[in-house]
Design an enzyme around this catalytic site. Structure first.
Site, PDB file in Angstrom:
ATOM      1  N   ASP A  14       0.837  -1.201   0.000  1.00  0.00           N
ATOM      2  CA  ASP A  14       0.000   0.000   0.000  1.00  0.00           C
ATOM      3  C   ASP A  14       0.873   1.253   0.000  1.00  0.00           C
ATOM      4  O   ASP A  14       1.670   1.468   0.925  1.00  0.00           O
ATOM      5  CB  ASP A  14      -0.884   0.045   1.251  1.00  0.00           C
ATOM      6  CG  ASP A  14      -2.086  -0.868   1.150  1.00  0.00           C
ATOM      7  OD1 ASP A  14      -2.389  -1.336   0.046  1.00  0.00           O
ATOM      8  OD2 ASP A  14      -2.720  -1.109   2.200  1.00  0.00           O
ATOM      9  N   ASN A  44      -4.885  -8.380   4.670  1.00  0.00           N
ATOM     10  CA  ASN A  44      -5.336  -7.601   5.828  1.00  0.00           C
ATOM     11  C   ASN A  44      -6.276  -8.423   6.711  1.00  0.00           C
ATOM     12  O   ASN A  44      -6.189  -8.387   7.947  1.00  0.00           O
ATOM     13  CB  ASN A  44      -6.076  -6.344   5.372  1.00  0.00           C
ATOM     14  CG  ASN A  44      -5.169  -5.334   4.708  1.00  0.00           C
ATOM     15  OD1 ASN A  44      -3.954  -5.344   4.889  1.00  0.00           O
ATOM     16  ND2 ASN A  44      -5.768  -4.439   3.929  1.00  0.00           N
ATOM     17  N   ASN A 185     -20.075  -3.877   1.636  1.00  0.00           N
ATOM     18  CA  ASN A 185     -20.386  -2.558   2.163  1.00  0.00           C
ATOM     19  C   ASN A 185     -21.557  -1.989   1.366  1.00  0.00           C
ATOM     20  O   ASN A 185     -22.157  -2.690   0.539  1.00  0.00           O
ATOM     21  CB  ASN A 185     -19.156  -1.643   2.146  1.00  0.00           C
ATOM     22  CG  ASN A 185     -18.652  -1.341   0.738  1.00  0.00           C
ATOM     23  OD1 ASN A 185     -19.345  -1.541  -0.263  1.00  0.00           O
ATOM     24  ND2 ASN A 185     -17.416  -0.854   0.648  1.00  0.00           N
ATOM     25  N   LEU A 223     -21.715  -0.626   7.339  1.00  0.00           N
ATOM     26  CA  LEU A 223     -22.263   0.711   7.127  1.00  0.00           C
ATOM     27  C   LEU A 223     -21.320   1.818   7.585  1.00  0.00           C
ATOM     28  O   LEU A 223     -21.765   2.923   7.904  1.00  0.00           O
ATOM     29  CB  LEU A 223     -23.602   0.839   7.869  1.00  0.00           C
ATOM     30  CG  LEU A 223     -24.681  -0.176   7.479  1.00  0.00           C
ATOM     31  CD1 LEU A 223     -25.873  -0.066   8.420  1.00  0.00           C
ATOM     32  CD2 LEU A 223     -25.109   0.020   6.028  1.00  0.00           C
ATOM     33  N   GLY A 227     -22.005   1.418  11.783  1.00  0.00           N
ATOM     34  CA  GLY A 227     -21.947   0.034  12.242  1.00  0.00           C
ATOM     35  C   GLY A 227     -22.208  -0.952  11.119  1.00  0.00           C
ATOM     36  O   GLY A 227     -21.607  -0.866  10.049  1.00  0.00           O
ATOM     37  N   GLY A 254     -13.160  -2.410   6.856  1.00  0.00           N
ATOM     38  CA  GLY A 254     -13.918  -3.573   6.412  1.00  0.00           C
ATOM     39  C   GLY A 254     -13.129  -4.858   6.554  1.00  0.00           C
ATOM     40  O   GLY A 254     -13.668  -5.904   6.927  1.00  0.00           O
ATOM     41  N   ASP A 255     -11.840  -4.793   6.267  1.00  0.00           N
ATOM     42  CA  ASP A 255     -10.988  -5.975   6.425  1.00  0.00           C
ATOM     43  C   ASP A 255     -10.883  -6.370   7.897  1.00  0.00           C
ATOM     44  O   ASP A 255     -10.897  -7.560   8.233  1.00  0.00           O
ATOM     45  CB  ASP A 255      -9.597  -5.700   5.864  1.00  0.00           C
ATOM     46  CG  ASP A 255      -9.621  -5.391   4.376  1.00  0.00           C
ATOM     47  OD1 ASP A 255     -10.556  -5.857   3.693  1.00  0.00           O
ATOM     48  OD2 ASP A 255      -8.714  -4.695   3.902  1.00  0.00           O
ATOM     49  N   ARG A 288      -6.091   4.089  14.079  1.00  0.00           N
ATOM     50  CA  ARG A 288      -4.668   3.975  13.772  1.00  0.00           C
ATOM     51  C   ARG A 288      -4.437   4.154  12.278  1.00  0.00           C
ATOM     52  O   ARG A 288      -5.330   3.923  11.471  1.00  0.00           O
ATOM     53  CB  ARG A 288      -4.153   2.584  14.199  1.00  0.00           C
ATOM     54  CG  ARG A 288      -4.344   2.329  15.683  1.00  0.00           C
ATOM     55  CD  ARG A 288      -4.083   0.874  16.012  1.00  0.00           C
ATOM     56  NE  ARG A 288      -4.198   0.647  17.449  1.00  0.00           N
ATOM     57  CZ  ARG A 288      -4.166  -0.536  18.034  1.00  0.00           C
ATOM     58  NH1 ARG A 288      -4.015  -1.625  17.297  1.00  0.00           N
ATOM     59  NH2 ARG A 288      -4.269  -0.644  19.336  1.00  0.00           N
TER      60      ARG A 288
END
Length: 307
Positions: A14, A44, A185, A223, A227, A254-255, A288
């Site tokens: 990344d 991830n 998502n 979301l 959440g 999401g990961d 983070r």
């Protein structure tokens, strides 16, 4: 060697740029910061699941280059067992990530590199491990037909199967029927169902549409700051967000959620507890910088849930 959790996916390096706002097409902006680190949704998720306490095997393809070495080092540090092919003909993948200061919003462009060349031959040596896992999870950054075969192998062995349909892509007609859980998502849910997800009501409609397409146990629509929403044949549950501190970077949220969910299911948590565990993993990660580097330890997740 068997593993409780087996994840098929992509590793990339990344390259993350921070800026006061996301650039528009044709615009040049001065970044406020830059980092280079490990990424790729599958990697991830494997790191998130392992750091949360899971026994994880990760199937992928990397190049024989410095970025590939980065992946091996990251997995060793997190306790992920690499089931990877090193490809001398393709470079390890890379992603360009643009992160908006303040909001943490992001835009991502990925070149899968060697992982884009994953074939059924990469799965074959690990068929027994895939079939013997408690939980098997994949995404769509590698070729869809390989994800399809992976889910068939896992389903035949009795594993709990999770599909994170990211990035959104056209799916084989029977793929969702091989999946116990699907975790899009809002954008991915719309791509799969044609229903724009803008609130809890529309998320519920999209989740029910995914169940109608064959998902075996439940649809989970993440979301973001709101959440997640879980829907199965018995009803709907809104999973509220957990606050773990100021949001700095949402890139790997999401990961983190998916890795935490896989870990919780593999360890036998009942469904509501698994959703809460996954939410806590994601909540800590967004406080983070980075993706794999942001994934919390099991002790941190349990401490947040006990607050």
């Amino acid at each position: 060697m068997p593993h409780d959790i087996v994840i098929l996916g992509v590793f990339v390096a990344d390259a993350a740029f921070r800026c006061d706002r996301l650039p528009v097409l044709g615009e040049t902006k001065i970044a406020t910061g830059f980092t280079l680190g490990p990424g790729g949704k599958g990697s991830n998720q494997a790191v998130a699941a392992a750091k949360a306490g899971g026994d994880v095997g990760f199937i992928s393809r990397i190049g024989k280059d410095p970025f590939g070495q980065m992946g091996l080092q990251v997995w060793a540090a997190a306790g992920v067992h690499p089931l990877v092919t090193q490809d001398p003909d393709h470079p390890t993948g890379a992603a360009g990530i643009f992160i908006e200061e303040g909001s943490g919003r992001n835009a991502i462009l990925i070149s899968p590199g060697a992982a884009g060349a994953i074939t059924l031959a990469d799965l074959a040596p690990h068929a027994a491990i895939i079939g013997g896992a408690k939980v098997a999870m994949t995404q769509l950054e590698q070729p869809v037909e390989v994800a399809h075969a992976f889910c068939r192998m896992a389903r035949a062995g009795g594993a709990i199967t999770i599909l994170n349909p990211a990035p959104a892509a056209a799916l084989p007609a029977d793929l969702l029927g091989l999946c116990d859980f699907v975790t899009p998502n809002e954008t991915e849910a719309e791509a799969l169902t044609g229903i724009a997800v803008t609130d809890t009501e529309s998320a519920t409609a999209a989740a029910k549409a995914l169940l109608a397409q064959g998902v075996r146990q439940g649809a989970i629509i993440t979301l973001g700051a709101n959440g997640a929403l879980f829907c199965d044949q018995t009803g709907v549950r809104h999973v509220p967000p957990i606050h773990a501190g100021p949001v700095r970077d949402t890139t790997g949220a999401g990961d983190a959620f998916n890795g935490g969910f896989a870990c919780a299911l593999a360890q036998g948590l009942e469904l509501n507890a698994a959703l809460d565990f996954a939410t806590a993993v994601a909540a800590i990660s967004v406080t983070r910088m980075g993706t794999a580097a942001a994934m919390p330890s099991r002790a941190e997740v349990l401490a947040l849930l006990q607050r």
